[in-house]
Design a protein around this motif. Structure first.
Motif, PDB file in Angstrom:
ATOM      1  N   THR A  72       5.919  53.714  26.704  1.00  0.00           N
ATOM      2  CA  THR A  72       7.066  53.494  27.561  1.00  0.00           C
ATOM      3  C   THR A  72       7.585  52.078  27.469  1.00  0.00           C
ATOM      4  N   HIS A  86      15.339  55.004  26.438  1.00  0.00           N
ATOM      5  CA  HIS A  86      16.532  54.984  27.287  1.00  0.00           C
ATOM      6  C   HIS A  86      17.554  56.027  26.846  1.00  0.00           C
ATOM      7  N   ARG A 141      15.680  59.400  27.454  1.00  0.00           N
ATOM      8  CA  ARG A 141      15.196  59.435  28.836  1.00  0.00           C
ATOM      9  C   ARG A 141      13.991  60.350  29.049  1.00  0.00           C
ATOM     10  N   ASN A 158      11.598  59.447  30.787  1.00  0.00           N
ATOM     11  CA  ASN A 158      11.344  59.229  32.209  1.00  0.00           C
ATOM     12  C   ASN A 158      12.646  59.483  32.963  1.00  0.00           C
ATOM     13  N   PRO A 159      12.698  60.511  33.806  1.00  0.00           N
ATOM     14  CA  PRO A 159      13.959  60.840  34.499  1.00  0.00           C
ATOM     15  C   PRO A 159      14.438  59.725  35.418  1.00  0.00           C
ATOM     16  N   ALA A 160      13.561  58.777  35.756  1.00  0.00           N
ATOM     17  CA  ALA A 160      13.963  57.670  36.628  1.00  0.00           C
ATOM     18  C   ALA A 160      14.805  56.635  35.883  1.00  0.00           C
ATOM     19  N   ILE A 161      14.805  56.697  34.541  1.00  0.00           N
ATOM     20  CA  ILE A 161      15.577  55.746  33.743  1.00  0.00           C
ATOM     21  C   ILE A 161      17.061  56.110  33.802  1.00  0.00           C
ATOM     22  N   GLU A 162      17.878  55.149  34.174  1.00  0.00           N
ATOM     23  CA  GLU A 162      19.322  55.381  34.248  1.00  0.00           C
ATOM     24  C   GLU A 162      19.913  55.478  32.843  1.00  0.00           C
TER      25      GLU A 162
END
Length: 422
Positions: A18, A187, A190, A192-196
């Motif tokens: 990550t 990025h 994504r 990680n769904p928390a990544i904008e």
């Protein structure tokens, strides 16, 4: 180091990390160490250049770089770490400091004193990324050596900083600056769904930074071919400044009037230039092709290769390349997450630049300096466009707010009327 291949049967697997590029081992790597070493002076496994304390332990120059055009250091400016130091910096390589892993080994987060680079208390000082070689890796030593030789001498704002290394018995480790935003790959796609989602403005900024890094390599004293340009090897600092990482497959460019070098085919499916895959002939502009693939990923938000897509769409370049030349179809393929953030003219110019980078013949591709120039023009164009539109955007926002307030007032009046009938 990177997710790499040597034979058609190999499949590209996503990295788990990550905050640092994958540490997997290339398949089919040459057994000739000099294939990846010999940047500015001969270096072999038996040479005393590595693993000895005579290398400079001063690291302030690498930590405080201000030269935007980069430079080549006369000698590697790296700290030689003891294994005990790196074990202490990572809490004995505790699992909660693990950033990622692959065939090469594992990458851990560690903490160092900013001035002296000695281990500090967890959570204090400077965060670093420590890559630890898997003792069972057959090819890792060659890549470890290549990283030290290339990143130990090449200094540029858009290349990740190698701070030092450890070679103690069978333990091989590398210590890098920590890149808090992780990789472009994480990025864009994504995990990680928390990544904008990345905005169009930030995507352009990242593309320009990575392009400057490649341009520096290509125009350095001895041309350096990066050979494995992809989204997972572009790291981002806290301000989304891009830095190229992982020099395990880097190679010196042609010399003596030659147009290319011939080497065993290494790289990553979907990113490697067609002439290299077909013949093993590696050109400086083979990197430009890889850049074009990443630029296409940034425009579309889609991976270079994805076997889950329907037939005919699994290879992004083969699928999208015919569409890029049709202006009216361009909006359909642009990433929906950046809709309204770019001008149609900017998207069109980005598409044309991508097509040029993906040309089949290396000599038809632009140089990386030319790529930087076009990207900067696109960035300036969009900034000017949206700056001129800002008064209109502000007026529309004010009108919407005014309409919203009027609607609330009308609703409140109606409620009072119902509560207190005349």
């Amino acid at each position: 180091m990177g997710n790499c291949w040597g034979f058609p049967s190999d499949q590209r697997s996503p990295s788990k990390n990550t905050a640092y590029p994958p540490a997997s081992t290339p398949v089919g790597k040459s057994n000739n160490i000099s294939d990846n070493i010999d940047l500015f002076s001969p270096t072999t496994a038996s040479n005393s250049s590595f693993g000895k304390s005579q290398l400079s332990e001063a690291v302030s120059e690498r930590l405080d770089e201000t030269n935007p055009s980069g430079k080549i250091l006369e000698t590697p400016n790296l700290k030689v770490f003891s294994f005990a130091d790196l074990r202490s910096a990572t809490k004995n390589f505790k699992s909660d400091t693990l950033l990622g892993e692959g065939g090469f080994g594992k990458v851990y987060k560690g903490w160092m004193d900013t001035r002296t680079l000695v281990p500090s208390k967890i959570g204090s000082g400077m965060v670093v990324a420590i890559k630890k070689l898997n003792s069972e890796s057959m090819q890792g030593f060659q890549e470890w050596q290549s990283e030290v030789n290339f990143l130990g001498r090449l200094s540029h704002p858009n290349l990740v900083k190698l701070l030092g290394y450890c070679w103690e018995d069978k333990e091989l480790l590398l210590v890098y600056e920590f890149m808090p935003k992780g990789s472009l790959e994480n990025h864009l796609f994504r995990r990680n769904p928390a990544i904008e989602p990345l905005s169009w403005e930030i995507r352009l900024k990242i593309a320009i930074g990575a392009a400057r890094g490649l341009a520096f390599l290509h125009t350095s004293e001895k041309q350096v071919i990066y050979r494995d340009f992809k989204a997972s090897n572009i790291l981002l600092d806290a301000n989304y400044n891009a830095k190229i990482s992982d020099f395990g497959l880097a190679k010196l460019g042609p010399s003596g009037g030659d147009s290319h070098v011939t080497t065993r085919i290494m790289g990553t499916y979907g990113y490697a230039a067609p002439e290299y895959v077909a013949t093993g002939h590696l050109y400086v502009k083979s990197d430009v092709y890889g850049f074009g693939v990443v630029l296409l990923e940034m425009m579309t938000g889609l991976r270079a290769l994805d076997n889950r897509r329907p037939n005919g769409q699994q290879n992004l370049v083969e699928w999208m390349k015919p569409i890029l030349s049709h202006r009216r179809k361009l909006k359909v393929i642009m990433d929906a997450k950046i809709e309204g953030q770019y001008s149609s003219k900017a998207a069109w110019q980005a598409a044309q630049l991508t097509l040029k980078c993906l040309e089949g013949e290396p000599r038809s591709r632009p140089s990386m300096n030319e790529v930087v120039e076009v990207l900067e023009q696109i960035e300036a164009m969009d900034k000017l466009k949206f700056k001129s539109l800002q008064p209109t955007i502000d007026r529309r926002a004010q009108q919407q707010n005014s309409n919203h307030r009027s609607a609330l007032q009308s609703k409140a009046t109606a409620q009072r009327t119902r509560s207190y009938p005349q």
